[in-house]
Design an enzyme around this catalytic site. Structure first.
Site, PDB file in Angstrom:
ATOM      1  N   ASN A 144      -0.565   5.685 -10.834  1.00  0.00           N
ATOM      2  CA  ASN A 144      -1.587   6.191 -10.323  1.00  0.00           C
ATOM      3  C   ASN A 144      -1.315   6.941  -8.839  1.00  0.00           C
ATOM      4  OD1 ASN A 144      -3.381   5.139 -12.358  1.00  0.00           O
ATOM      5  ND2 ASN A 144      -3.317   3.394 -11.372  1.00  0.00           N
TER       6      ASN A 144
ATOM      7  N   ASP B 265       0.741  -8.418 -12.996  1.00  0.00           N
ATOM      8  CA  ASP B 265      -0.479  -7.888 -12.219  1.00  0.00           C
ATOM      9  C   ASP B 265      -1.398  -9.264 -11.941  1.00  0.00           C
ATOM     10  OD1 ASP B 265      -1.779  -4.756 -11.588  1.00  0.00           O
ATOM     11  OD2 ASP B 265      -3.058  -6.686 -11.638  1.00  0.00           O
TER      12      ASP B 265
ATOM     13  N   VAL C  32      -3.002   0.371  -4.106  1.00  0.00           N
ATOM     14  CA  VAL C  32      -2.086   0.076  -2.991  1.00  0.00           C
ATOM     15  C   VAL C  32      -1.000   0.803  -2.873  1.00  0.00           C
ATOM     16  CG1 VAL C  32      -0.133  -1.704  -3.054  1.00  0.00           C
ATOM     17  CG2 VAL C  32      -1.974  -2.523  -4.268  1.00  0.00           C
TER      18      VAL C  32
ATOM     19  N   HIS D 115       4.270   2.071  -7.613  1.00  0.00           N
ATOM     20  CA  HIS D 115       4.409   0.977  -8.907  1.00  0.00           C
ATOM     21  C   HIS D 115       4.241   1.618 -10.136  1.00  0.00           C
ATOM     22  CE1 HIS D 115       0.508   1.007  -7.051  1.00  0.00           C
ATOM     23  NE2 HIS D 115      -0.013   0.593  -8.205  1.00  0.00           N
ATOM     24  N   ILE D 116       5.005   1.202 -11.210  1.00  0.00           N
ATOM     25  CA  ILE D 116       4.798   1.759 -12.503  1.00  0.00           C
ATOM     26  C   ILE D 116       3.950   0.498 -13.018  1.00  0.00           C
ATOM     27  CG2 ILE D 116       5.755   2.609 -14.655  1.00  0.00           C
ATOM     28  CD1 ILE D 116       8.384   3.206 -12.902  1.00  0.00           C
TER      29      ILE D 116
HETATM   30  P1  AMP Z   1      -2.985   0.725  -8.385  1.00  0.00           P
HETATM   31  O1  AMP Z   1      -4.337   0.799  -8.449  1.00  0.00           O
HETATM   32  O2  AMP Z   1      -2.381   1.780  -9.249  1.00  0.00           O
HETATM   33  O3  AMP Z   1      -2.657   1.144  -6.910  1.00  0.00           O
HETATM   34  O4  AMP Z   1      -2.686  -0.567  -8.794  1.00  0.00           O
HETATM   35  C1  AMP Z   1      -2.381  -1.760  -7.897  1.00  0.00           C
HETATM   36  C2  AMP Z   1      -2.281  -2.957  -8.903  1.00  0.00           C
HETATM   37  O5  AMP Z   1      -1.837  -3.939  -8.029  1.00  0.00           O
HETATM   38  C3  AMP Z   1      -3.551  -3.438  -9.383  1.00  0.00           C
HETATM   39  O6  AMP Z   1      -3.537  -3.487 -10.528  1.00  0.00           O
HETATM   40  C4  AMP Z   1      -3.684  -4.807  -8.744  1.00  0.00           C
HETATM   41  O7  AMP Z   1      -4.340  -5.509  -9.764  1.00  0.00           O
HETATM   42  C5  AMP Z   1      -2.382  -5.098  -8.427  1.00  0.00           C
HETATM   43  N1  AMP Z   1      -2.361  -6.069  -7.483  1.00  0.00           N
HETATM   44  C6  AMP Z   1      -2.656  -6.080  -6.084  1.00  0.00           C
HETATM   45  N2  AMP Z   1      -2.165  -7.212  -5.562  1.00  0.00           N
HETATM   46  C7  AMP Z   1      -1.542  -7.857  -6.146  1.00  0.00           C
HETATM   47  C8  AMP Z   1      -0.704  -8.911  -5.906  1.00  0.00           C
HETATM   48  N3  AMP Z   1      -0.552  -9.776  -5.027  1.00  0.00           N
HETATM   49  N4  AMP Z   1      -0.006  -9.451  -7.164  1.00  0.00           N
HETATM   50  C9  AMP Z   1       0.110  -8.656  -8.274  1.00  0.00           C
HETATM   51  N5  AMP Z   1      -0.499  -7.614  -8.504  1.00  0.00           N
HETATM   52  C10 AMP Z   1      -1.093  -7.049  -7.607  1.00  0.00           C
END
Ligand code: AMP
Length: 112
Positions: A85, A28, A94, A98-99
């Site tokens: 989430n 992340d 996003v 994703h896990i």
């Molecule tokens: P969520 O809030 O569960 O949708 O998690 C999305 C996660 O994606 C967050 O922890 C962000 O920090 C992570 N994230 C967003 N963009 C990127 C990226 N380009 N590379 C890696 N992690 C990312």
């Protein structure tokens, strides 16, 4: 395309730790723990709430990959948490399933 589809297509960089035919895992960018890895399907599946019976194998393989990813990250013995989430109140940011794999520190319960 979501940002995670672009990572899966190697169109934007990520610190990838594991890649298979249909999912990958990468660090992340805003880690919430010393180990914070995302396990992500390559094809677009917005969230667990929209998963279908046909996604069962993929979801199972993603979950079953977590112990090995945790071991490689050095947190298999100390412990780790898997988080998905789903939706606004959960903090989903996003819209691509994703896990989260979090470890490397003592995690609070219940989560905030
Ligand atoms: P969520 O809030 O569960 O949708 O998690 C999305 C996660 O994606 C967050 O922890 C962000 O920090 C992570 N994230 C967003 N963009 C990127 C990226 N380009 N590379 C890696 N992690 C990312």
């Amino acid at each position: 395309m979501t940002i995670f589809e672009k990572i899966a297509a190697h169109e934007i960089p990520a610190r990838i730790v594991c890649e298979t035919e249909d999912f990958l895992a990468f660090h992340d960018v805003q880690p919430q723990a010393p180990v914070h890895i995302l396990i992500v399907p390559k094809r677009a599946l917005p969230r667990i709430g929209e998963a279908q019976p046909g996604d069962a194998d993929l979801l199972g393989r993603m979950l079953l990959a977590a112990p090995g990813i945790a071991a490689a990250a050095g947190v298999a013995e100390t412990g780790y948490r898997l988080v998905i989430n789903n939706g606004r109140d959960a903090g989903e940011s996003v819209p691509h399933l994703h896990i989260h794999l979090l470890g490397g520190r003592s995690l609070q319960w219940p989560p905030g």
